[in-house]
Design a protein around this motif. Structure first.
Motif, short mmCIF file in Angstrom:
data_model
loop_
_atom_site.label_atom_id
_atom_site.label_comp_id
_atom_site.label_asym_id
_atom_site.label_seq_id
_atom_site.Cartn_x
_atom_site.Cartn_y
_atom_site.Cartn_z
N THR A 1 6.53 5.54 -13.78
CA THR A 1 7.47 4.42 -13.90
C THR A 1 7.78 3.91 -12.49
O THR A 1 7.99 4.69 -11.56
CB THR A 1 8.76 4.85 -14.64
OG1 THR A 1 9.60 3.71 -14.84
CG2 THR A 1 9.53 5.92 -13.89
N GLN A 2 7.79 2.60 -12.34
CA GLN A 2 7.96 2.00 -11.02
C GLN A 2 9.43 1.95 -10.65
O GLN A 2 10.27 1.50 -11.44
CB GLN A 2 7.39 0.57 -11.01
CG GLN A 2 7.59 -0.17 -9.70
CD GLN A 2 6.74 0.36 -8.58
OE1 GLN A 2 5.55 0.62 -8.75
NE2 GLN A 2 7.34 0.54 -7.39
N VAL A 3 9.72 2.39 -9.44
CA VAL A 3 11.05 2.25 -8.85
C VAL A 3 10.91 1.41 -7.59
O VAL A 3 10.13 1.75 -6.70
CB VAL A 3 11.66 3.62 -8.52
CG1 VAL A 3 12.95 3.45 -7.71
CG2 VAL A 3 11.92 4.41 -9.79
N THR A 4 11.64 0.31 -7.55
CA THR A 4 11.60 -0.58 -6.39
C THR A 4 13.02 -0.73 -5.86
O THR A 4 13.92 -1.13 -6.59
CB THR A 4 11.03 -1.95 -6.76
OG1 THR A 4 9.71 -1.78 -7.30
CG2 THR A 4 10.95 -2.84 -5.53
N VAL A 5 13.18 -0.42 -4.59
CA VAL A 5 14.48 -0.53 -3.93
C VAL A 5 14.37 -1.64 -2.90
O VAL A 5 13.69 -1.51 -1.89
CB VAL A 5 14.90 0.79 -3.26
CG1 VAL A 5 16.32 0.66 -2.69
CG2 VAL A 5 14.82 1.94 -4.25
#
Length: 121
Positions: A115-119
């Motif tokens: 799952t992609q996490v973008t901060v």
């Protein structure tokens, strides 16, 4: 057997909780871990939790900010991520080992799809 959810886009300093459904994975001794891989970088162990023998493992980069937990009744493992930083941006994977393992990806034989996490601001 492993299905992640909970990724998304969040601003620096924000929080996300990742969930991993581990239904079908039943062992007396096991290790469940969260790994991440950013573009151009190797996959790294973020946090792992074992069914026995010691407390959870956290990578130095996430200590004090991330917390791994499990709900055995619901067959779920969670990764609470607080105070997120841009360098936390990556695809996060849930993985399982059917033994007590170090938090090293080569020790894990079962993987979720990520799952992609973008901060980012």
């Amino acid at each position: 057997q492993l299905v992640e959810s909970g990724g998304g886009l969040v601003q620096p300093g924000g929080s996300l909780r990742l969930s991993c459904a581990t239904s079908g994975f039943t062992r007396d001794y096991y290790t469940i871990g969260w790994f991440r891989q950013a573009p151009g970088k190797e996959r790294e162990g973020v946090s792992c939790i074992r069914s026995a023998y010691g407390g959870p493992y956290y990578a130095d980069s996430v200590k004090g900010r991330f917390t791994i937990s499990r709900d055995n009744g619901q067959n779920m493992v969670y990764l609470q991520m607080n105070s997120l930083k841009p360098e936390d941006t990556a695809v996060y994977y849930c993985a399982a080992s059917n033994m007590i393992s170090q938090c090293v990806s080569s020790r894990f034989g079962y993987w979720g799809q990520g799952t992609q996490v973008t901060v980012s601001s």
